[in-house]
Enzyme design. Structure first.
Site, mmCIF file in Angstrom:
data_model
loop_
_atom_site.group_PDB
_atom_site.id
_atom_site.type_symbol
_atom_site.label_atom_id
_atom_site.label_comp_id
_atom_site.label_asym_id
_atom_site.label_seq_id
_atom_site.Cartn_x
_atom_site.Cartn_y
_atom_site.Cartn_z
ATOM 1 N N SER A 139 0.866 -1.185 0.000
ATOM 2 C CA SER A 139 0.000 0.000 0.000
ATOM 3 C C SER A 139 0.894 1.223 0.000
ATOM 4 O O SER A 139 2.037 1.163 0.480
ATOM 5 C CB SER A 139 -0.862 -0.001 1.262
ATOM 6 O OG SER A 139 -1.446 1.276 1.468
ATOM 7 N N TYR A 152 -2.160 -0.766 10.472
ATOM 8 C CA TYR A 152 -2.218 -1.115 9.056
ATOM 9 C C TYR A 152 -0.909 -0.746 8.357
ATOM 10 O O TYR A 152 -0.278 -1.586 7.715
ATOM 11 C CB TYR A 152 -3.399 -0.392 8.390
ATOM 12 C CG TYR A 152 -3.509 -0.639 6.906
ATOM 13 C CD1 TYR A 152 -4.004 -1.841 6.415
ATOM 14 C CD2 TYR A 152 -3.106 0.332 5.973
ATOM 15 C CE1 TYR A 152 -4.108 -2.068 5.044
ATOM 16 C CE2 TYR A 152 -3.212 0.110 4.616
ATOM 17 C CZ TYR A 152 -3.717 -1.085 4.152
ATOM 18 O OH TYR A 152 -3.813 -1.317 2.800
HETATM 19 N N1 LIG Z 1 -8.709 -0.395 -1.340
HETATM 20 C C1 LIG Z 1 -7.672 0.387 -1.126
HETATM 21 O O1 LIG Z 1 -7.795 1.619 -1.146
HETATM 22 C C2 LIG Z 1 -6.291 -0.203 -0.895
HETATM 23 C C3 LIG Z 1 -5.207 0.685 -0.902
HETATM 24 C C4 LIG Z 1 -3.925 0.160 -0.718
HETATM 25 C C5 LIG Z 1 -3.742 -1.188 -0.538
HETATM 26 N N2 LIG Z 1 -4.818 -2.020 -0.523
HETATM 27 C C6 LIG Z 1 -4.558 -3.449 -0.332
HETATM 28 O O2 LIG Z 1 -5.099 -4.167 -1.419
HETATM 29 C C7 LIG Z 1 -5.442 -5.494 -1.002
HETATM 30 C C8 LIG Z 1 -6.865 -5.819 -1.441
HETATM 31 O O3 LIG Z 1 -7.764 -4.976 -0.726
HETATM 32 P P1 LIG Z 1 -9.213 -4.560 -1.269
HETATM 33 O O4 LIG Z 1 -9.203 -3.102 -1.429
HETATM 34 O O5 LIG Z 1 -9.601 -5.414 -2.409
HETATM 35 O O6 LIG Z 1 -10.063 -4.894 0.049
HETATM 36 P P2 LIG Z 1 -11.380 -5.795 0.270
HETATM 37 O O7 LIG Z 1 -11.707 -5.606 1.709
HETATM 38 O O8 LIG Z 1 -12.403 -5.440 -0.765
HETATM 39 O O9 LIG Z 1 -10.887 -7.288 0.001
HETATM 40 C C9 LIG Z 1 -10.023 -7.947 0.882
HETATM 41 C C10 LIG Z 1 -10.222 -9.455 0.729
HETATM 42 O O10 LIG Z 1 -9.320 -10.110 1.623
HETATM 43 C C11 LIG Z 1 -10.017 -11.169 2.246
HETATM 44 N N3 LIG Z 1 -9.412 -11.521 3.533
HETATM 45 C C12 LIG Z 1 -9.386 -10.800 4.690
HETATM 46 N N4 LIG Z 1 -8.782 -11.506 5.657
HETATM 47 C C13 LIG Z 1 -8.398 -12.693 5.116
HETATM 48 C C14 LIG Z 1 -7.730 -13.844 5.603
HETATM 49 N N5 LIG Z 1 -7.331 -13.923 6.891
HETATM 50 N N6 LIG Z 1 -7.497 -14.877 4.761
HETATM 51 C C15 LIG Z 1 -7.918 -14.814 3.470
HETATM 52 N N7 LIG Z 1 -8.569 -13.765 2.950
HETATM 53 C C16 LIG Z 1 -8.808 -12.712 3.762
HETATM 54 C C17 LIG Z 1 -11.453 -10.641 2.437
HETATM 55 O O11 LIG Z 1 -12.374 -11.680 2.657
HETATM 56 C C18 LIG Z 1 -11.653 -9.914 1.102
HETATM 57 O O12 LIG Z 1 -12.172 -10.761 0.111
HETATM 58 C C19 LIG Z 1 -5.227 -5.515 0.522
HETATM 59 O O13 LIG Z 1 -3.984 -6.107 0.821
HETATM 60 C C20 LIG Z 1 -5.214 -4.050 0.880
HETATM 61 O O14 LIG Z 1 -4.519 -3.798 2.074
HETATM 62 C C21 LIG Z 1 -6.092 -1.555 -0.691
#
Ligand SMILES: NC(=O)c1ccc[n+]([C@@H]2O[C@H](COP(=O)([O-])OP(=O)(O)OC[C@H]3O[C@@H](n4cnc5c(N)ncnc54)[C@H](O)[C@@H]3O)[C@@H](O)[C@H]2O)c1
Length: 240
Positions: A139, A152
């Site tokens: 991130s 985080y």
């Molecule tokens: N959305 C943003 O703005 C953003 C920004 C920077 C980084 N990220 C990173 O991108 C990645 C994807 O995030 P997203 O935005 O799609 O979020 P999201 O919440 O839509 O999806 C996250 C997924 O991870 C799964 N998950 C959570 N805990 C888990 C576990 N213990 N085992 C297996 N699966 C698990 C959830 O069930 C979900 O399907 C993450 O690593 C997040 O930190 C997101």
């Protein structure tokens, strides 16, 4: 030139929704066979939608036991593992004062320990194939300090370190480890108020899940064959 990921087998964690689901769709479109690995059973309907090139497997990334059965499942269904995308993550905002041991530990287990266990689990199948590609989703929270995101961000900084160390260790074996650092992306993680971040993004909007997925697919693919230990920022210019 064929499809980007023709004949590749990938495990994508956290692929039931959000960026992981977008990556699963993109990977299948580009010719890969994909295991959608998530604790959320909603991954099953995505796998059915994507057809025989996709399958769902329940995985809690913080469980070593789950990782062993996920890799075994992938090998028996698709014949090996070429790509691992450590995408699953959690984000529960809290100030320093509010950060409980449980909240800090949960971020550590999912965002840091999960990718570590995942990389360990795919080592053997990747060695059998003579190489592989691992993409860890960090991130822009791992590029500077941010308000109310201590647990985080620190887990994502740790993931950057983990990625670099693994890249250094595994490069000579043909296993490339790279990191993608998204900015604000329109998923349930940001919630309904996600658009508030748009003002801070050079492009004037937050990102779409597929805009990260396309970068992940490229860096995972053989077209990025000289990329190892790299960090790709996909944030519409937010940290610029
Ligand atoms: N959305 C943003 O703005 C953003 C920004 C920077 C980084 N990220 C990173 O991108 C990645 C994807 O995030 P997203 O935005 O799609 O979020 P999201 O919440 O839509 O999806 C996250 C997924 O991870 C799964 N998950 C959570 N805990 C888990 C576990 N213990 N085992 C297996 N699966 C698990 C959830 O069930 C979900 O399907 C993450 O690593 C997040 O930190 C997101």
């Amino acid at each position: 030139m064929g499809l980007l990921l023709n004949d590749k087998v990938a495990i994508i964690t956290g692929a039931a929704k959000g960026q992981g689901a977008a990556a699963a769709r993109c990977f299948v479109r580009e010719g890969a066979r994909v295991v959608i690995a998530d604790i959320d059973p909603a991954g099953q309907s995505l796998a059915e939608e994507l057809g025989p090139a996709a399958a769902f497997k329940t995985l809690d990334v913080s469980s070593g036991h789950d990782w062993v059965s996920c890799v075994t499942f992938t090998q028996s269904l698709f014949g090996g593992v070429d790509i691992l995308v450590n995408n699953a993550g959690i984000f529960w905002p809290a100030t320093l004062e509010q950060t409980s041991v449980e909240l800090a530990d949960m971020h550590y287990r999912v965002n840091q320990l999960g990718p570590l266990l995942g990389m360990q689990a795919v080592l053997r199948p990747m060695r059998v194939k003579g190489g592989g590609s691992i993409v860890n989703i960090a991130s822009i929270g791992a590029l500077r300090g941010w308000q109310n995101e201590l647990a985080y961000c620190s887990s994502k900084w740790a993931l950057r370190g983990l990625s670099r160390c693994a890249a250094v260790e595994l490069g000579r074996e043909g296993i490339r480890v790279n990191t993608v650092l998204p900015g604000p992306i329109d998923t349930s993680m940001l919630g309904p108020d996600g658009a508030q971040y748009a003002d801070h993004v050079l492009l004037g909007r937050i990102g779409r899940p597929n805009e990260v997925a396309e970068v992940v697919a490229f860096v995972a693919s053989d077209r990025a064959s000289f990329m190892a230990g790299a960090e790709l920022v996909v944030d519409g210019g937010m940290v610029a």
